[in-house]
Scaffold this motif. Structure first.
Motif, PDB file in Angstrom:
ATOM      1  N   ILE A  22      -0.055   9.114   2.340  1.00  0.00           N
ATOM      2  CA  ILE A  22       0.072   7.832   3.042  1.00  0.00           C
ATOM      3  C   ILE A  22       0.513   8.072   4.476  1.00  0.00           C
ATOM      4  O   ILE A  22       1.549   8.698   4.732  1.00  0.00           O
ATOM      5  CB  ILE A  22       1.092   6.922   2.316  1.00  0.00           C
ATOM      6  N   THR A  23      -0.285   7.558   5.402  1.00  0.00           N
ATOM      7  CA  THR A  23      -0.006   7.725   6.833  1.00  0.00           C
ATOM      8  C   THR A  23       0.453   6.411   7.444  1.00  0.00           C
ATOM      9  O   THR A  23      -0.240   5.382   7.321  1.00  0.00           O
ATOM     10  CB  THR A  23      -1.250   8.228   7.588  1.00  0.00           C
ATOM     11  N   LEU A  24       1.597   6.435   8.059  1.00  0.00           N
ATOM     12  CA  LEU A  24       2.108   5.247   8.746  1.00  0.00           C
ATOM     13  C   LEU A  24       1.375   5.104  10.075  1.00  0.00           C
ATOM     14  O   LEU A  24       1.383   6.022  10.904  1.00  0.00           O
ATOM     15  CB  LEU A  24       3.611   5.389   8.984  1.00  0.00           C
ATOM     16  N   GLN A  25       0.721   3.952  10.271  1.00  0.00           N
ATOM     17  CA  GLN A  25      -0.055   3.732  11.494  1.00  0.00           C
ATOM     18  C   GLN A  25       0.754   3.024  12.574  1.00  0.00           C
ATOM     19  O   GLN A  25       0.741   3.431  13.738  1.00  0.00           O
ATOM     20  CB  GLN A  25      -1.317   2.911  11.169  1.00  0.00           C
ATOM     21  N   SER A  26       1.449   1.963  12.188  1.00  0.00           N
ATOM     22  CA  SER A  26       2.231   1.216  13.182  1.00  0.00           C
ATOM     23  C   SER A  26       3.256   0.330  12.488  1.00  0.00           C
ATOM     24  O   SER A  26       3.144   0.034  11.294  1.00  0.00           O
ATOM     25  CB  SER A  26       1.314   0.348  14.062  1.00  0.00           C
ATOM     26  N   SER A  39      11.096   4.042   6.940  1.00  0.00           N
ATOM     27  CA  SER A  39      12.262   3.763   7.789  1.00  0.00           C
ATOM     28  C   SER A  39      12.697   4.981   8.581  1.00  0.00           C
ATOM     29  O   SER A  39      13.409   4.854   9.586  1.00  0.00           O
ATOM     30  CB  SER A  39      13.426   3.263   6.927  1.00  0.00           C
ATOM     31  N   TYR A  40      12.270   6.179   8.137  1.00  0.00           N
ATOM     32  CA  TYR A  40      12.659   7.421   8.809  1.00  0.00           C
ATOM     33  C   TYR A  40      11.467   8.118   9.464  1.00  0.00           C
ATOM     34  O   TYR A  40      11.598   9.248   9.943  1.00  0.00           O
ATOM     35  CB  TYR A  40      13.300   8.375   7.794  1.00  0.00           C
ATOM     36  N   SER A  84       3.435   8.984  -5.309  1.00  0.00           N
ATOM     37  CA  SER A  84       2.930   8.214  -6.448  1.00  0.00           C
ATOM     38  C   SER A  84       2.868   6.745  -6.047  1.00  0.00           C
ATOM     39  O   SER A  84       3.884   6.035  -6.084  1.00  0.00           O
ATOM     40  CB  SER A  84       3.846   8.410  -7.663  1.00  0.00           C
ATOM     41  N   TYR A  85       1.675   6.318  -5.660  1.00  0.00           N
ATOM     42  CA  TYR A  85       1.486   4.969  -5.131  1.00  0.00           C
ATOM     43  C   TYR A  85       0.860   4.081  -6.192  1.00  0.00           C
ATOM     44  O   TYR A  85      -0.322   4.193  -6.486  1.00  0.00           O
ATOM     45  CB  TYR A  85       0.606   5.033  -3.879  1.00  0.00           C
ATOM     46  N   THR A  94       8.537  -2.385  -6.787  1.00  0.00           N
ATOM     47  CA  THR A  94       9.499  -1.350  -6.417  1.00  0.00           C
ATOM     48  C   THR A  94       8.840  -0.203  -5.660  1.00  0.00           C
ATOM     49  O   THR A  94       9.502   0.498  -4.899  1.00  0.00           O
ATOM     50  CB  THR A  94      10.200  -0.805  -7.676  1.00  0.00           C
ATOM     51  N   THR A  95       7.524  -0.010  -5.840  1.00  0.00           N
ATOM     52  CA  THR A  95       6.826   1.070  -5.139  1.00  0.00           C
ATOM     53  C   THR A  95       6.826   0.830  -3.635  1.00  0.00           C
ATOM     54  O   THR A  95       7.205   1.707  -2.846  1.00  0.00           O
ATOM     55  CB  THR A  95       5.374   1.197  -5.643  1.00  0.00           C
ATOM     56  N   THR A  96       6.400  -0.356  -3.216  1.00  0.00           N
ATOM     57  CA  THR A  96       6.356  -0.659  -1.785  1.00  0.00           C
ATOM     58  C   THR A  96       7.757  -0.678  -1.187  1.00  0.00           C
ATOM     59  O   THR A  96       7.976  -0.203  -0.070  1.00  0.00           O
ATOM     60  CB  THR A  96       5.666  -2.014  -1.547  1.00  0.00           C
ATOM     61  N   GLU A  97       8.694  -1.206  -1.930  1.00  0.00           N
ATOM     62  CA  GLU A  97      10.079  -1.244  -1.462  1.00  0.00           C
ATOM     63  C   GLU A  97      10.606   0.175  -1.225  1.00  0.00           C
ATOM     64  O   GLU A  97      11.245   0.459  -0.202  1.00  0.00           O
ATOM     65  CB  GLU A  97      10.955  -1.972  -2.481  1.00  0.00           C
ATOM     66  N   ASP A  98      10.332   1.071  -2.170  1.00  0.00           N
ATOM     67  CA  ASP A  98      10.761   2.467  -2.028  1.00  0.00           C
ATOM     68  C   ASP A  98      10.063   3.138  -0.855  1.00  0.00           C
ATOM     69  O   ASP A  98      10.690   3.873  -0.078  1.00  0.00           O
ATOM     70  CB  ASP A  98      10.462   3.229  -3.322  1.00  0.00           C
ATOM     71  N   LEU A  99       8.778   2.892  -0.710  1.00  0.00           N
ATOM     72  CA  LEU A  99       7.991   3.511   0.352  1.00  0.00           C
ATOM     73  C   LEU A  99       8.553   3.138   1.727  1.00  0.00           C
ATOM     74  O   LEU A  99       8.709   4.000   2.606  1.00  0.00           O
ATOM     75  CB  LEU A  99       6.534   3.077   0.241  1.00  0.00           C
ATOM     76  N   ILE A 100       8.889   1.865   1.898  1.00  0.00           N
ATOM     77  CA  ILE A 100       9.395   1.403   3.195  1.00  0.00           C
ATOM     78  C   ILE A 100      10.844   1.844   3.415  1.00  0.00           C
ATOM     79  O   ILE A 100      11.180   2.386   4.471  1.00  0.00           O
ATOM     80  CB  ILE A 100       9.259  -0.130   3.302  1.00  0.00           C
TER      81      ILE A 100
END
Length: 335
Positions: A280-284, A260-261, A272-273, A249-255
């Protein structure tokens, strides 16, 4: 036909409602369905085959194409409509489920009548699935009483396995409703498998299914991101949405709720990872596209068969001839 005793029943289909009569004559129970009589004559030696079930027709609240539905069976479906019905009347009419809520008429219908109609739709669909499975030799039709006997046996076996520490899958104990759902789900799955074996779609038909179901054939979105923990360590993660586990559920929530925004280069701070605080930095983000028609062909045949079964069941539900005891039907209340 001369009537010795009149039993008021009703016929329903999706397009119209027509009340008509069935007569009980000299131990014979006659249901007038689709212009034809289906007769169960208890006066003959040995009786006769009773599609409604092992009991007499009088024990059923209604029949679906001649197969019986007991009151207890229908109440499972009616109870399941309780929350949806109260929500519908709150959203559309701001009605609170208190006082005489269930019998208060709005726009020509009471909440209990609305709930009965929805429950009837559901029970008719379930019955048509069971009937079709029986007709195709997939699973012998079983009435509600027989199904409940099997549930008791299943629960007993599960209790014994629980006590001995033996592994088993699913619930510790079924209720009548969850067991009915379990059986209905299995039957639908077997019908789809059976349909896949007997159907032979053309390439043109499969290509149409391919276009209609592309979203189900995605190769996923890959999110590349960097996780910097409070202790200074960091890791780079490449996550394909197709590979996210049901319990992650953590990765699902993160994405879903962050990436997504976000744009590449943006950072979520203090997240809380997996139990640890991190930035957490989105790279690509990379869209992997869809499966090719050739690679998806096996899945497309399953989609095609599933659609055919859905259409077939919907047609049977639309044309189902339903007979019920009007007096008992009207007396039903929300359990």
């Amino acid at each position: 036909m001369k009537k010795k005793e009149e039993v008021y029943l009703a016929y329903i289909n999706k397009k119209r409602r027509t009340a008509f009569m069935a007569a009980a004559l000299a131990g014979t129970f006659v249901l007038l369905l689709g212009g034809c009589g289906k007769t169960q004559d208890s006066s003959k030696d040995g009786g006769s085959e009773d599609k409604a079930g092992s009991g007499g027709s009088e024990e059923y609240l209604l029949t679906v194409d001649g197969y019986g539905v007991t009151e207890d069976e229908f109440l499972l479906f009616l109870r399941d409509q309780k929350a949806a019905t109260t929500n519908y009347y709150w959203v559309n009419y701001e009605m609170q489920p208190d006082g005489d809520f269930w019998n208060t008429e709005v726009d020509g219908q009471t909440p209990i009548e609305y709930a009965k109609e929805k429950a009837l739709d559901a029970v008719v669909e379930a019955k048509e699935e069971f009937i079709l499975a029986d007709e195709r030799g997939i699973l012998e039709y079983q009435d509600y009483n027989g199904m409940m006997e099997d549930m008791e046996k299943e629960n007993k076996e599960r209790a014994e396995k629980e006590e001995s520490g033996e592994a088993y899958y699913g619930l510790t104990e079924y209720t009548p409703f969850t067991y009915y759902q379990y059986m209905s789900g299995n039957v639908r799955s077997e019908l789809e498998k059976n349909q896949e074996e007997i159907t032979d779609p053309t390439e043109e038909e499969l290509r149409q299914v391919y276009e209609e179901n592309k979203e189900s054939l995605t190769l996923g979105m890959v999110y590349n991101y960097t996780v910097r923990y409070a202790d200074g360590t960091e890791e780079t993660v490449s996550q394909n949405t197709r590979d996210i586990g049901k319990e992650d559920t953590t990765t699902e929530d993160l994405i879903d709720n962050y990436f997504s925004y976000m744009q590449p280069g943006e950072t979520v701070t203090g997240y809380s990872y997996h139990g640890e605080t991190a930035d957490i930095t989105l790279q690509s983000v990379e869209d992997m596209g869809y499966m090719s028609f050739e690679d998806a062909e096996y899945s497309l045949r399953a989609f095609y068969a599933r659609t055919e079964i859905s259409d077939l069941i919907a047609e049977r539900v639309e044309n189902a001839e339903i007979v019920f005891d009007q007096e008992r039907w009207d007396a039903l209340e929300m359990p």
